[in-house]
Each structure stands twice: as structure tokens, then as C-alpha cells.
Design a protein around this motif. Structure first.
Motif, PDB file in Angstrom:
ATOM      1  N   THR A   7     -21.786 -19.675  -4.897  1.00 55.61           N
ATOM      2  CA  THR A   7     -20.949 -20.819  -4.521  1.00 55.61           C
ATOM      3  C   THR A   7     -20.920 -21.806  -5.683  1.00 55.61           C
ATOM      4  O   THR A   7     -21.829 -21.825  -6.524  1.00 55.61           O
ATOM      5  CB  THR A   7     -21.489 -21.543  -3.272  1.00 55.61           C
ATOM      6  OG1 THR A   7     -22.756 -22.149  -3.580  1.00 55.61           O
ATOM      7  CG2 THR A   7     -21.667 -20.585  -2.103  1.00 55.61           C
ATOM      8  N   GLU A  24     -21.370 -24.951  -5.497  1.00 59.89           N
ATOM      9  CA  GLU A  24     -22.494 -25.873  -5.349  1.00 59.89           C
ATOM     10  C   GLU A  24     -23.776 -25.286  -5.949  1.00 59.89           C
ATOM     11  O   GLU A  24     -24.507 -25.973  -6.666  1.00 59.89           O
ATOM     12  CB  GLU A  24     -22.722 -26.193  -3.864  1.00 59.89           C
ATOM     13  CG  GLU A  24     -23.859 -27.179  -3.622  1.00 59.89           C
ATOM     14  CD  GLU A  24     -24.067 -27.472  -2.151  1.00 59.89           C
ATOM     15  OE1 GLU A  24     -24.930 -28.300  -1.830  1.00 59.89           O
ATOM     16  OE2 GLU A  24     -23.360 -26.866  -1.302  1.00 59.89           O
ATOM     17  N   ARG A  25     -24.030 -24.029  -5.678  1.00 63.52           N
ATOM     18  CA  ARG A  25     -25.233 -23.387  -6.226  1.00 63.52           C
ATOM     19  C   ARG A  25     -25.124 -23.191  -7.732  1.00 63.52           C
ATOM     20  O   ARG A  25     -26.122 -23.282  -8.448  1.00 63.52           O
ATOM     21  CB  ARG A  25     -25.474 -22.053  -5.516  1.00 63.52           C
ATOM     22  CG  ARG A  25     -25.973 -22.202  -4.083  1.00 63.52           C
ATOM     23  CD  ARG A  25     -26.034 -20.879  -3.354  1.00 63.52           C
ATOM     24  NE  ARG A  25     -26.583 -21.033  -2.010  1.00 63.52           N
ATOM     25  CZ  ARG A  25     -26.462 -20.136  -1.040  1.00 63.52           C
ATOM     26  NH1 ARG A  25     -25.797 -19.006  -1.263  1.00 63.52           N
ATOM     27  NH2 ARG A  25     -26.994 -20.359   0.143  1.00 63.52           N
TER      28      ARG A  25
END
Length: 274
Positions: free
Chosen positions: A106, A108-109
Motif C-alpha cells: 500500500t 501508506e506502507r
């Protein structure tokens, strides 16, 4: 006497030269074929068929993929069963070199972790028991009790539907516990990665479980994880080995072994999940 001494000297000389030659040959072989470097892989071994324990050993689809990569790249991976909670902190502390835990890539990751190229395409899957007979789609989960694994993409999608503070979301340390909650009647439904959920359903044929796919679920891609900025060389080896096993058919053989020949999109050619 002189002749006997000369013969003995000649024999000793031959033995000495033979020993030297044998020793030099061994040293040469060791120099030409040094042992490959070993990397520690943290895996939450509660995610069958991707990562799970069998007789105390971490096994599964992801593990076979990494072992095949290691064989191509002349390296070795050792696997340590590590709980999902804190698995990335473990990586960042240097207690492990790689995380293999069916980790969805993702944005975000990616801000705090480095990912390999994708190695598996997945999506979320809803599973319901007898109490969930009115559930037909993801939207129907709005007012139902849903069990998930804490911090996973399944947890996140249910939060988007019900709200992050919803008391109807029941979070567990691992997916088997979340699914067991469904079996015991403590939840109306459970949401998790399709491969894991389907494997659980297949292994509980008498539980009268029903799976539901939903068009709102986006495709997701698993990647192997290393510490942010830590090892371009390690990532390069993983990506190179992954490309090689896809090219020579090894990847397909492993996929057929674990999924019965089910066709999956070639993850390395797909874009990471958004």
C-alpha cells in the motif's frame, strides 16, 4: 642401504606432494564456491496456505517462493515465526532482514517500508456462517459484527464501512482466531485475504460457511518487505530471483502445488495496489 633410503625418500616425497595437491584442491574449491549469505525472515505463521507452521517449521506458498529465489541467487533464508503485531518494529530494529507475512503493498506502507516486486495477487473475501444468512454483499456488513485480524487490509476496509471506532468490529491477533470467532457464533461475518479465507473454508467443510466476493474490493498485491533504505542489494536479489523463477516455470509449479493450478495474474507484471 643407500638404495633403500633413496626409495623411502622418494615415497615420502610423493606422499607429501600428493597431500599438498589434495589440500590445494580443497582450498581452491572452497574459494570458488563460498557459502551464500543467510538472511533472517520474520513470518507471522498463522496465514495458511501462505505462511504457517508444520511440525515446528514455517512453511507455505510464500516460503517456497523465497526458497526458490534463494536458490537462484546463491543465498539462504532462515524463517522465524513472528507475531503480526510488532513484525515491522522487529524488522526496523534489525532483528530480521525480511518480512514475509502476506503483506499487501500500500502507499501508506511504502512511506516507511521498502517492498519487493509483487509476488501474488489477492483481494478481500467475506465469509459468513449460519447467522449471516441475510448478508449478500459488503454493504450488508454495515450493522453486523465482523471479525478481522488487527491492522490488516481486512480491518481497514471494514473500518471504512463501519467507522474506525465501531464496536461491531472484533479484532484478533491472527486470522485463524478471527475465523474461529465466526465459527463459534461470536461474529456474523469475517473479512480477510481471499487465499487465507478460502483455505479455511476448504478445511472446515462441515461448518456451513459461505463466501461472498464484492466488486468494491480492489485487487491487492503481496510483496516481501525490507527496512526502508536498508538494502538495495537484498531487494535486487529478491526481485532478480523472482523474475527468474517466473521465467523458468518454477513460480507456476509452486502456485500449482498450493492452489491446485488456479490461475492467478502474474503479480510481477501488475501494478501495486492503490
Amino acid at each position: 642401504m643407500f638404495k633403500k633410503t633413496a626409495v623411502l625418500a622418494a615415497l615420502a616425497s610423493a606422499l607429501f606432494l600428493g597431500a599438498c595437491s589434495k589440500n590445494e584442491s580443497s582450498q581452491k574449491t572452497a574459494t570458488e564456491a563460498p557459502a551464500g549469505k543467510t538472511y533472517i525472515v520474520a513470518a507471522d505463521a498463522a496465514y495458511a496456505p501462505f505462511e504457517f507452521e508444520d511440525n515446528g517449521k514455517v512453511v507455505g506458498f510464500s516460503i517456497d517462493i523465497l526458497d526458490a529465489i534463494a536458490a537462484k541467487e546463491g543465498i539462504k533464508f532462515d524463517y522465524v515465526n513472528t507475531p503480526w503485531e510488532g513484525i515491522f518494529a522487529n524488522l526496523n530494529k534489525g532483528d530480521s532482514d525480511v518480512v514475509s507475512s502476506s503483506v499487501t503493498i500500500t502507499d501508506e506502507r511504502k512511506a516507511s517500508l521498502d517492498f519487493s516486486d509483487p509476488y501474488f495477487e489477492a483481494s478481500q473475501l467475506i465469509v459468513v456462517g449460519e447467522k449471516g444468512d441475510t448478508i449478500k454483499s459488503f454493504a450488508d456488513l454495515k450493522k453486523h459484527t465482523v471479525s478481522v485480524q488487527n491492522g490488516t487490509t481486512g480491518d481497514l476496509v471494514v473500518q471504512k464501512l463501519q467507522g474506525a471506532n465501531s464496536t461491531n468490529i472484533k479484532r484478533f491477533e491472527n486470522m485463524p482466531l478471527a475465523l474461529t470467532e465466526l465459527l463459534s457464533g461470536g461474529a456474523d461475518a469475517s473479512v480477510g485475504d481471499n487465499g487465507v479465507v478460502q483455505n479455511f473454508v476448504n478445511n472446515n467443510p462441515n461448518a456451513k460457511l459461505r463466501t461472498i466476493t464484492d466488486p468494491s474490493f480492489e485487487k491487492e498485491y503481496y510483496g516481501f518487505v525490507v527496512k526502508k533504505g536498508r538494502s538495495d542489494e537484498l531487494l535486487s536479489k529478491i526481485n532478480s530471483g523472482l523474475a527468474a523463477i517466473k521465467a523458468d516455470g518454477t513460480y507456476q509449479q509452486i502456485q500449482d502445488k498450493w492452489f491446485g493450478g488456479a490461475k492467478q495474474a502474474a503479480a510481477s507484471e501488475a501494478s501495486a495496489a492503490k
